[in-house]
Motif scaffolding. Structure first.
Motif, mmCIF file in Angstrom:
data_model
loop_
_atom_site.group_PDB
_atom_site.id
_atom_site.type_symbol
_atom_site.label_atom_id
_atom_site.label_comp_id
_atom_site.label_asym_id
_atom_site.label_seq_id
_atom_site.Cartn_x
_atom_site.Cartn_y
_atom_site.Cartn_z
ATOM 1 N N LYS A 23 0.853 -1.191 0.000
ATOM 2 C CA LYS A 23 0.000 0.000 0.000
ATOM 3 C C LYS A 23 0.885 1.235 0.000
ATOM 4 O O LYS A 23 1.884 1.289 0.704
ATOM 5 N N GLN A 24 0.503 2.228 -0.803
ATOM 6 C CA GLN A 24 1.249 3.482 -0.816
ATOM 7 C C GLN A 24 0.774 4.368 0.332
ATOM 8 O O GLN A 24 -0.423 4.526 0.565
ATOM 9 N N LEU A 25 1.743 4.930 1.050
ATOM 10 C CA LEU A 25 1.486 5.911 2.092
ATOM 11 C C LEU A 25 2.265 7.167 1.741
ATOM 12 O O LEU A 25 3.328 7.093 1.118
ATOM 13 N N ILE A 26 1.767 8.329 2.141
ATOM 14 C CA ILE A 26 2.517 9.571 1.988
ATOM 15 C C ILE A 26 2.756 10.112 3.384
ATOM 16 O O ILE A 26 1.815 10.504 4.077
ATOM 17 N N GLN A 30 6.660 12.283 1.588
ATOM 18 C CA GLN A 30 7.409 11.246 0.877
ATOM 19 C C GLN A 30 6.517 10.032 0.621
ATOM 20 O O GLN A 30 5.823 9.560 1.517
ATOM 21 N N LYS A 31 6.556 9.514 -0.618
ATOM 22 C CA LYS A 31 5.785 8.315 -0.960
ATOM 23 C C LYS A 31 6.537 7.090 -0.452
ATOM 24 O O LYS A 31 7.698 6.868 -0.803
ATOM 25 N N CYS A 33 6.152 2.812 0.366
ATOM 26 C CA CYS A 33 5.444 1.558 0.113
ATOM 27 C C CYS A 33 5.474 0.727 1.402
ATOM 28 O O CYS A 33 6.547 0.364 1.877
ATOM 29 N N ASP A 46 8.605 4.247 -2.295
ATOM 30 C CA ASP A 46 7.607 3.726 -3.237
ATOM 31 C C ASP A 46 8.056 3.805 -4.692
ATOM 32 O O ASP A 46 7.529 3.100 -5.538
ATOM 33 N N THR A 47 9.030 4.618 -5.011
ATOM 34 C CA THR A 47 9.474 4.771 -6.397
ATOM 35 C C THR A 47 10.566 3.761 -6.716
ATOM 36 O O THR A 47 11.609 3.729 -6.068
ATOM 37 N N SER A 54 5.620 2.881 -9.279
ATOM 38 C CA SER A 54 5.237 2.753 -7.878
ATOM 39 C C SER A 54 5.365 1.297 -7.435
ATOM 40 O O SER A 54 4.689 0.415 -7.965
ATOM 41 N N SER A 56 4.352 0.076 -4.728
ATOM 42 C CA SER A 56 3.135 -0.353 -4.023
ATOM 43 C C SER A 56 2.120 -0.990 -4.975
ATOM 44 O O SER A 56 1.181 -1.636 -4.530
#
Length: 110
Positions: A23-26, A30-31, A33, A46-47, A54, A56
């Protein structure tokens, strides 16, 4: 480092992110995973270091890796290393399961 609570409990985290999923979180802009394997929860940038997809959107495997959905590059969730050393390592973040919830340690925003 700043510790940010992402779930109220491990059970809530397991319901939101099943085993083999991510799941992606910010957090702090910052992104990140959040990946779930049989060994628990892990956090990685996440990148994808290869071409920027992504992570995630990918899945985890039995080797404790996140698999990028674009080109199947695999990043170890503890070290961040790509399994065949074809790209730079991905940044990893500490995850702690505490009595009051699940936390991720992220660099403090300047």
């Amino acid at each position: 480092m700043e510790w940010i609570k992402i779930f109220e409990s491990e059970e809530e985290a397991k319901n939101a992110v099943p085993v083999t999923k991510a799941k992606q979180l910010i957090l702090n802009g910052q992104k990140i995973c959040l990946a779930h394997t049989q060994q628990g929860f892990f956090a990685i940038a996440d990148t994808c270091p290869h071409l920027g997809e992504s992570l995630s959107k990918g899945t985890t495997n039995y080797l404790n890796e996140i698999v990028c959905p674009w080109h199947s590059y695999r990043y170890h969730l503890i070290s961040g290393a790509e399994c065949k050393h074809r790209s730079r390592d991905a940044q990893t973040f500490k995850v702690e399961n505490r009595e009051d919830g699940l936390y991720i340690g992220v660099p403090e925003k300047n």
